[in-house]
Design a protein around this motif. Structure first.
Motif: not given
Ligand SMILES: Nc1nc2c(c(=O)[nH]1)N(C=O)[C@@H](CNc1ccc(C(=O)N[C@@H](CCC(=O)O)C(=O)O)cc1)CN2
Ligand SMILES: Nc1ncnc2c1ncn2[C@@H]1O[C@H](COP(=O)(O)OP(=O)(O)OP(=O)(O)O)[C@@H](O)[C@H]1O
Length: 207
Positions: A1, A3, A141-144, A178, A194, A204-207
């Motif tokens: 993703m 950043t 955000d959804t990336a944590g 998002d 997390r 859960w987040l995408a970490t």
């Protein structure tokens, strides 16, 4: 993703040229904090009570809590999604709760509720003894990535939490962003979370 908002830290060959980027990221964080605080001030008391109950329902039902004997959490401040019902229920279930004590330098000490054999603050490293860490946030955000109050308190505290211990942030639904559409600005010191709990769901987040 991608950043695009993550700025490389000290040690980078172009360290000096990154200073304006750091300032720009901090300015974006300040603007976002202002927006969230303004929205939070508009929440009515009956709505806040309903949110407090809803957060408890989601948090206590989610598998993050299964088997936890000691949880680091916090007492919500006005505008934050309430944690009072959840804290009361944790105590009723005999789960030990660590609550933060803000130190003059912005770091966090921890107190045990109910108090253990030794009373008083347990020290900044006590957070490492929790099975689950519940943290406040203005947005996630959804990336944590997590936007906090700006003191860097949880960035410091979360460095002491072992990687196996889940960290979950609590936000209102509209404060969960998002990452593909509106990633939160972040700097190298920012610690990822997390999972997230809102009054309607957890994920859960995408970490
Ligand atoms: N419930 C709760 N407890 C917490 C935190 C938190 O974010 N929420 N903290 C997280 O680190 C630490 C305390 N730090 C805090 C820092 C600022 C504000 C605060 O209310 N700030 C004002 C705005 C101040 C300003 O404009 O500069 C506000 O929100 O209106 C709250 C807690 C530890 N305990
Ligand atoms: N490990 C650290 N030690 C000392 N200062 C730190 C540390 N991590 C972050 N800071 C400082 O704290 C300040 C605020 O950081 P940031 O904007 O990420 O806060 P925040 O995570 O939003 O706030 P909080 O965790 O208190 O809710 C920054 O100036 C940063 O340099």
């Amino acid at each position: 993703m991608p950043t695009p908002d993550t700025v490389r830290g000290a040690g980078s060959s172009s360290e000096l040229s990154l200073v304006p980027d750091v300032l720009a990221v901090e300015a974006r964080k300040r603007a976002l904090r202002r927006d969230v605080r303004r929205t939070r001030r508009a929440v009515s008391a009956p709505d806040a009570a309903a949110v407090d109950a809803a957060v408890a329902h989601v948090l206590l039902d989610c598998p993050l809590l299964a088997g936890a004997r000691r949880v680091a959490a916090y007492t919500s401040l006005p505008g934050e999604p309430g944690t009072r019902t959840a804290l009361a229920e944790l105590r009723r279930r005999d789960v030990e709760v660590l609550l933060p004590v803000l130190l003059p330098d912005g770091d966090l000490d921890w107190e045990l509720r109910p108090a253990g054999p030794t009373h008083g603050p347990l020290g900044v490293h006590a957070v490492a003894s929790a099975d689950l860490v519940v943290v406040p946030a203005l947005a996630v955000d959804t990336a944590g990535r997590r936007l906090g109050q700006g003191g860097g308190s949880y960035d410091r505290a979360l460095r002491r939490v072992p990687a196996r211990v889940p960290v979950v942030a609590v936000v209102h639904d509209e404060e969960l962003l998002d990452a593909a559409v509106s990633p939160l600005p972040a700097l190298p010191h920012d610690r990822l979370v997390r999972a997230v709990v809102t009054p309607t769901r957890w994920l859960w987040l995408a970490t």
